[in-house]
Enzyme design. Structure first.
Site: not given
Length: 378
Positions: A110, A187, A224
């Site tokens: 990430e 994300k 994540c």
């Protein structure tokens, strides 16, 4: 070594490995050239092959998944351009080693282009790392390598969307083996826990749950914090993903007990392969910060613990990369395993999607009442 101090027998060790890793993942020979690159470059190189007997009516769909973890190279006080170029030079060596070892689809960690500065809540100079998702420097860099080595590269970056008011996003760019940009995913879930003050910089993404059809299979990216959300994993599966990458930046004091569990659980529940990637090292920043959690002011997140690994849909996983060292992991799989495991466990067939959809539709209304049946004696 057993509790009484005696050496464990070979059968006991084999049994423990079976319980911890599932079915046998055999070591994968990655070649002398890649091995030499790892020795000279001082990074770990590990290769494994997922156990699968194959089909009798379908051709094998063998793919090598490549995961890359690394530390930042220069201090965070160095000029932004210097920091990026140093990381780029390091990552180039890791990508070339992965490609030389036969990796077909490579995923970076990430926000790989810089330090994970989101703990600081400072906008300058850190937002200078943000870039365009088509023509930014790291995208151009990855496109060149993807084209040269014929590999798909998933490149998680900090995106600057100039078409929409210079909005910042946490984004993964998917680059074809041809060097063209296939698309991007932003994300979905933004943490608000501990020092992960990411909502200071960007909000939740708006790209849904896309699956990217590549030469080497259908892939998706659960960035994540999305790994803590089972429905996020599920949606990528419903859209047909065969490999889902989880590029991350997470520290030992917060999440390490969860790390080996979540990617593996997602692989089982959704019947696809999972590649979990985490950065390594401790990154210190010039100005001390706090996060409203009662802790004294400090200048670093703590240790990013690496431990990148792949999980297979049959519940097995390969050993992970080290906790404290740059590394390349190559995991060879047959994508046909996804359907074979679906046939065995019938998790999708026995799911009750209509019932879940009905319950969720009620839950998101202001009038929702939990379905609780109370003991009349209370």
């Amino acid at each position: 070594m057993l509790k009484d101090g005696t050496e464990a027998s070979a059968s006991n060790v084999a049994h423990l490995k079976r319980i911890f890793y599932g079915s046998n993942n055999t070591d994968l020979e990655l070649g002398a050239e890649a091995t030499k690159m790892a020795e000279e470059g001082d990074f770990a190189l590990q290769g494994y092959k997922a156990a699968y007997v194959g089909d009798t009516t379908r051709d094998a769909r063998v793919v090598r998944i490549g995961l890359i973890q690394n530390h930042v190279v220069l201090p965070t006080t160095a000029p932004i351009k210097d920091q990026y170029k140093a990381i780029e030079a390091r990552v180039e060596k890791l990508i070339i080693a992965a490609a030389t070892a036969g990796a077909n689809v490579i995923c970076l960690q990430e926000a790989w282009t810089g330090p994970f500065f989101y703990c600081t809540r400072e906008k300058r100079p850190w937002l200078e790392f943000a870039e365009d998702a088509k023509e930014g420097p790291s995208v151009v860099f990855c496109r060149r390598l993807a084209r040269k080595y014929g590999v798909v590269i998933v490149s998680p970056i900090l995106e600057r969307d100039s078409a929409h008011g210079d909005t910042i996003w946490n984004t993964a760019v998917v680059i074809s083996h041809s060097g063209e940009v296939i698309g991007k995913h932003r994300k979905n879930h933004i943490p608000r826990v501990g020092d992960f003050n990411e909502s200071t910089y960007y909000f939740e993404g708006n790209t849904g749950h896309p699956v990217f059809e590549t030469k080497f299979g259908k892939i998706a990216i659960n960035i994540c914090y999305g790994r803590h959300h089972p429905l996020n994993w599920m949606m990528f599966g419903l859209n047909g993903a065969e490999i889902v990458f989880n590029p991350s930046a997470t520290v030992g004091g917060l999440s390490e007990p969860l790390w080996a569990i979540e990617g593996r659980n997602a692989s089982i529940a959704n019947t696809y392969f999972v590649g979990s990637i985490n950065r390594v090292g401790t990154e210190s920043f010039p100005n001390a910060f706090t996060s409203g959690d009662g802790q004294p002011a400090h200048t670093d997140f703590g240790q990013f613990y690496g431990s990148s690994y792949c999980a297979n849909p049959d519940g097995s996983r390969c050993p992970g990369l080290p906790r404290n060292r740059d590394g390349v992991l190559v995991h060879e799989v047959d994508l046909n395993m996804c359907r074979a495991v679906k046939d065995k466990w019938t998790l999708q067939m026995t799911a009750r999607y209509e019932m879940y959809a009905e319950g969720l539709a009620k839950y998101i209304t202001p009038e929702f009442q939990p379905q609780v049946i109370r003991d009349p004696s209370l």
